[in-house]
Design a protein around this motif. Structure first.
Motif, short mmCIF file in Angstrom:
data_model
loop_
_atom_site.label_atom_id
_atom_site.label_comp_id
_atom_site.label_asym_id
_atom_site.label_seq_id
_atom_site.Cartn_x
_atom_site.Cartn_y
_atom_site.Cartn_z
N LYS A 40 0.82 -1.22 0.00
CA LYS A 40 0.00 0.00 0.00
C LYS A 40 0.85 1.26 0.00
CE LYS A 40 -0.49 -0.32 4.94
NZ LYS A 40 -0.55 -1.55 5.63
N ILE A 41 0.18 2.39 -0.18
CA ILE A 41 0.86 3.69 -0.23
C ILE A 41 0.68 4.40 1.11
CG2 ILE A 41 0.99 5.89 -1.45
CD1 ILE A 41 -0.50 4.51 -3.78
N PRO A 42 1.74 4.48 1.92
CA PRO A 42 1.57 5.18 3.20
C PRO A 42 1.41 6.69 2.97
CG PRO A 42 3.56 3.83 3.18
CD PRO A 42 3.09 3.94 1.78
N TYR A 44 2.68 10.00 -0.26
CA TYR A 44 3.28 10.20 -1.59
C TYR A 44 4.70 10.77 -1.51
CZ TYR A 44 -1.74 10.35 -2.88
OH TYR A 44 -3.07 10.08 -3.04
N VAL A 48 10.42 10.51 2.38
CA VAL A 48 10.10 9.92 3.68
C VAL A 48 9.90 8.41 3.57
CG1 VAL A 48 8.34 9.86 5.50
CG2 VAL A 48 9.01 12.05 4.49
N THR A 50 9.79 4.33 2.28
CA THR A 50 10.81 3.34 1.97
C THR A 50 10.22 2.13 1.25
OG1 THR A 50 10.46 2.27 4.09
CG2 THR A 50 12.18 3.94 4.01
N THR A 51 8.95 2.22 0.90
CA THR A 51 8.31 1.02 0.34
C THR A 51 8.06 1.10 -1.17
OG1 THR A 51 6.26 -0.27 0.35
CG2 THR A 51 6.08 1.97 1.14
N MET A 193 0.59 14.18 0.91
CA MET A 193 -0.77 13.95 0.41
C MET A 193 -1.08 14.67 -0.89
SD MET A 193 -2.77 13.87 4.02
CE MET A 193 -4.21 13.00 3.46
N HIS A 206 -6.25 8.87 -7.08
CA HIS A 206 -5.84 7.78 -6.19
C HIS A 206 -7.04 7.40 -5.35
CE1 HIS A 206 -3.57 6.41 -2.34
NE2 HIS A 206 -4.00 5.40 -3.04
N GLY B 40 10.34 3.41 9.68
CA GLY B 40 11.40 2.44 9.36
C GLY B 40 11.10 1.65 8.10
N GLY B 41 9.82 1.44 7.84
CA GLY B 41 9.40 0.74 6.63
C GLY B 41 10.23 -0.47 6.32
N GLU B 42 10.74 -0.51 5.09
CA GLU B 42 11.50 -1.69 4.64
C GLU B 42 12.99 -1.52 4.96
OE1 GLU B 42 10.46 -2.50 0.59
OE2 GLU B 42 8.35 -2.49 1.09
N ALA B 44 14.70 1.16 6.62
CA ALA B 44 15.39 2.45 6.77
C ALA B 44 15.71 2.69 8.24
CB ALA B 44 14.49 3.57 6.26
N ILE B 85 -1.30 5.94 9.70
CA ILE B 85 -0.37 5.65 8.61
C ILE B 85 -0.52 6.64 7.45
CG2 ILE B 85 0.28 3.93 6.85
CD1 ILE B 85 1.19 3.03 9.57
N THR B 86 -1.74 6.76 6.96
CA THR B 86 -1.91 7.59 5.75
C THR B 86 -2.25 9.04 6.06
OG1 THR B 86 -4.27 7.16 5.56
CG2 THR B 86 -2.80 5.59 4.49
N ARG B 88 -5.09 10.21 6.35
CA ARG B 88 -6.42 10.56 5.81
C ARG B 88 -7.51 10.30 6.86
NH1 ARG B 88 -4.62 7.48 1.70
NH2 ARG B 88 -3.62 8.67 0.09
N GLN B 281 -5.13 -4.78 6.98
CA GLN B 281 -4.00 -3.88 6.73
C GLN B 281 -3.73 -2.98 7.93
OE1 GLN B 281 -4.75 -1.77 3.10
NE2 GLN B 281 -4.73 -3.63 1.87
#
Lengths: 533, 323
Positions: A40-42, A44, A48, A50-51, A193, A206, B40-42, B44, B85-86, B88, B281
């Motif tokens: 997924k997209i944390p 844009y 910042v 890393t995925t 965003m 999106h 930290g994600g993947e 970092a 996370i997002t 939104r 998720q």
């Protein structure tokens, strides 16, 4: 049947290669590329995140200052200008001054003209972010002293010392160039965003959890590109859904890669309608012993762990079921700085004489008073390749009389144990990078590195790495790299590498112009792709 | 009756607060740090200062009581805040998925009712005949086969059948389009998960219809109706079935509420961007606010559905006098 499948797949690859080189196909314009993304997209904001879940759908909206050549992404030394003009600059003043000439006439998607000020503002955000602003890869640019713009179309990077890792780091696919106007007017978190780039595609929509769409940027600065009218990045977290999407032609490609079984299934189902590209992958699973917890504070015990592992045999068998294959040291196997096989077999755990290695492992354990040692292995609940490799390691260690309890944890728990609580004996860890930049990539093994979770200090290793970072010539870098590698993997056995990942991309044969890269983060702007439909 | 309705409505308040309490504190007991994962994600490296700042910004360093009070106030005002996370709004993120989940739940319920009521009735009326045996076998198979497995079989069948018929392999669309925008596209995507879940759902309801109807058919008033010479069809349809449907309605109501958020695996098999997928998720990324929001919506759906089921009871069975 398997042989037949492979002939078919190889035939498809060969046909594709032939079509590129001999027939020199003329790219066709038009069409929409549908592709599936498994994450997924944390946000844009490339600076910042890393995925790949972000980079695959969002990278096509942005440009970089320079990039890995999308026509030849397999070559770890082939870089080209994106927003800069001409060739990638060679360093002046002993490799401490890099001057980039910037293209003129480039516009952001909102119509704002791009100037050197935008490049400087973006790179300053990456390298010198204001307090409270995250920048995931600022550690890659420790050598940068300043970024300035002497005029509207020139950018100068001044380094405090020459470093072989600087230029590859400049091609980081996450280093999106933002408009200074946006940063000034909306602040440093606006891009989380919102999207406004100069890339080959313009953002359309999106729908979180579902898809991202983009249309062709008619004013794109690489002449004649992009070929596509647009793209749709469809979110599909489950691998079976992604495979079926390609099988049913709902999507043409998935850029991260599939395991061997899924490749075979697709080739079996679709024959020459599928093309397969494969490559070594700049990703490796590591074994990280917790040095702060006896007996893993004893280098003999740590060395026994790596000596027990049959990497050459594992490569042969695991590559049939998992996305791992290549035996290598700490450097990406295809890079000139990587150990050759002759150099590699001299390192503990890489010998071709497995019995001798395991006998030595038993001897070391006996000497350390740890025969029949039992411990737990912290692993991540992700099948490919974590669980497969973890299970294989448990068996390897069993061969020297060790009893290992593999604890497979969901990602948040796995990370919590590895990174935060440190409550583990031995853990799986990983080193996945984008641009192949060995000097930066191997900093993971540095005791002082924030992402080294083995819990130890070692001034000798720090000193060797410092010399490596400052080494001016390739020859010098190579010699020091061997010294560093031997220290980390053999003499001190601080951590161990298992097998390097192997990237397999089966995709619809009508997708043209895409070349596999050694990382799923690279060459994702999609301007080189066209559809032969 | 109205007093009963009012009492039931009042009872919903402590139920929702109790659920909120359990959800909130269970989530906090879960290991994992949203900031660590987010930044930290993947792989970092993130320094401690950034993690501390992130926790401050997300309000995670506030006392738990304050966080809980915010959460409960959010439920009361139907403002669940923003995703950790997002960033939104949670209502926006859920709104995107709610429509799809609701449609699948309604379609699956329709499939289940269309299968279960006729089959359950047939099975009861023709008890211990070959019809009964077939219906019972179909029902037991429905209970035994997980809906996601049936979903996989459906997808494989679609691939094979489409190739045999047209020469190209066909799979359902991957992206959702509302039914009023493109009904064909929408149905070609959602009919399959609706059938897969509706079949399992119908299996339970079929067995419930059968056993309930068998019980009612042995009641004195049914015997009386037969003794009066009433036509069997009228006895079944007008007198027996209506009363036999009471437990069936309960089952259908609970299953409907379950479908709103419980189709986690089926949604993944069919790549549906529904509430179940979002829940998974958000749990795996330790997104407290999002997880709380979704679970509370599911709780509300359960509570409201149960409320309407209770009201429906009174309508179906005049003997029930709640007042």
């Amino acid at each position: 049947m398997q042989t037949k499948l492979w002939k078919l797949a190889l035939g498809a690859v060969a046909a594709a290669a032939f079509s590129f080189s001999a027939v020199a196909e003329t790219p066709k314009y038009g069409g929409t590329l549908n592709f599936v993304v498994g994450s997924k997209i944390p946000s844009y904001d490339g600076h910042v995140e890393t995925t790949f879940g972000m980079i695959h759908p969002i990278a096509p909206f942005y440009s970089l200052l320079m990039r890995v050549n999308p026509a030849n992404p397999g070559d770890p030394t082939d870089f080209q200008c994106d927003l800069c003009e001409g060739d990638v600059p060679a360093g002046a003043e002993g490799g401490t001054l890099f001057t980039f000439k910037i293209r003129q006439g480039v516009k952001f998607h909102d119509g704002t003209p791009l100037t050197a000020a935008d490049i400087v503002a973006s790179w300053n955000k990456i390298i010198f972010p204001p307090e409270g602003i995250a920048s995931a890869r600022k550690a890659f640019y420790k050598m940068v002293e300043s970024v300035t713009a002497p005029d509207d179309f020139t950018v100068v990077f001044k380094l405090s010392f020459p470093s072989g890792s600087f230029l590859p780091a400049m091609a980081d696919p996450y280093a999106f160039i933002y408009s200074k106007k946006d940063l000034d007017e909306h602040g440093y978190t606006w891009h989380k965003m919102n999207i406004n780039g100069t890339g080959p595609f313009v953002f359309v929509e999106h729908q979180p959890g579902a898809f991202v769409t983009g249309v062709k940027n008619e004013n794109y600065h690489h002449e004649g590109r992009p070929y596509l009218d647009g793209f749709k990045a469809i979110s599909a977290p489950k691998m079976s859904a992604r495979v079926q999407a390609i099988e049913g032609d709902r999507a043409s490609i998935e850029f991260r890669g599939f395991p061997p079984k899924q490749r075979d299934d697709l080739v079996n189902a679709l024959g020459d309608k599928i093309t397969v590209q494969e490559s070594d992958w700049n990703c490796v699973l590591m074994v990280t012993p917790n040095h702060s917890r006896p007996p893993f504070d004893d280098p003999r015990v740590r060395k026994a762990l790596t000596l027990a592992v049959d990497r050459w045999g594992g490569s042969q068998y695991l590559s049939q079921i998992a996305i791992v294959k290549t035996v290598g040291g700490i450097v990406f196997p295809n890079h000139p700085l990587a150990a050759t096989e002759e150099e590699l077999v001299q390192i503990a755990g890489f010998s071709r004489d497995l019995e001798a290695s395991r006998a030595e492992a038993r001897r070391l354990l006996k000497e350390a008073g740890q025969e029949g040692l039992s411990f737990t292995l912290n692993n991540r609940a992700v099948d490919q390749p974590y669980r497969v490799v973890g299970t294989w390691l448990v068996d390897q260690w069993k061969q020297i009389g060790l009893t290992v309890d593999q604890q497979v944890n969901p990602s948040p728990v796995f990370y919590d144990i590895l990174r935060k609580s440190g409550d583990f004996d031995v853990s799986i860890d990983f080193n996945c990078q984008s641009v192949i930049n060995p000097i930066a990539d191997v900093s993971k093994y540095l005791p002082s590195a924030g992402n080294n979770y083995a819990n130890f200090e070692d001034a000798e290793i720090e000193e060797v790495y410092d010399r490596l970072l400052h080494a001016g010539t390739f020859e010098e870098q190579r010699v020091i790299m061997r010294e560093y590698e031997r220290m980390v993997l053999d003499e001190k056995a601080t951590q161990a590498v298992t097998l390097w990942w192997y990237k397999i991309n089966p995709y619809r044969s009508y997708v043209k112009g895409w070349k596999i890269a050694p990382s799923h983060y690279l060459a994702q702007q999609l301007d080189q792709i066209w559809l032969d439909k | 009756m109205w007093q009963y309705v009012f009492k039931r409505l009042l009872l919903m308040i402590p139920t929702v607060i109790g659920a909120a309490f359990v959800i909130f504190f269970l989530l906090r007991a879960m290991p994992g740090d949203v900031c660590e994962l987010k930044l930290g994600g993947e792989g970092a490296y993130v320094d401690e200062a950034q993690i501390t700042l992130c926790r401050e910004q997300l309000g995670l360093d506030d006392p738990l009581a304050v966080q809980f009070a915010d959460f409960v106030w959010g439920i009361a005002t139907l403002d669940f805040g923003t995703s950790m996370i997002t960033g939104r709004a949670i209502t926006y993120e859920m709104g995107l998925r709610f429509e799809l989940s609701l449609q699948v739940a309604i379609m699956a319920t329709i499939v289940a009712i269309m299968i279960s009521i006729p089959l359950g009735t047939l099975s009861a009326v023709y008890q211990n005949t070959w019809i009964d045996y077939i219906v019972r076998t179909v029902a037991i198979a429905g209970i035994a086969i997980p809906s996601f497995w049936l979903g996989i079989l459906i997808l494989l069948a679609l691939l094979s059948i489409s190739e045999a018929m047209t020469g190209t392999r066909w799979t359902p669309p991957l992206d959702y389009v509302p039914i009023w925008e493109d009904p064909v596209y929408n149905l070609s995507m959602l009919i399959w998960p609706a059938v897969a879940t509706g079949y399992r759902y119908s299996a339970v309801a079929t067995r419930m219809t059968r056993s309930s109807l068998l019980e009612v058919l042995r009641e004195d008033y049914v015997r009386t109706a037969r003794a009066k010479g009433l036509v069997e069809k009228i006895i079944i349809n007008r007198h027996a079935l209506k009363n036999a449907l009471l437990p069936v309605v309960t089952v259908i109501g609970i299953e409907f509420a379950f479908l709103m958020g419980g189709l986690v695996v089926t949604e993944q098999v069919f790549n549906l961007n529904g509430l179940g997928n979002l829940l998974v998720q958000s749990v795996t990324s330790v997104d407290y606010t999002m997880t709380q929001g979704i679970v509370m919506v599911i709780v509300l759906v359960f509570v409201i559905t149960n409320f309407f089921v209770d009201i429906l009871y009174a309508w179906l069975d005049p003997r029930i006098r709640y007042s």
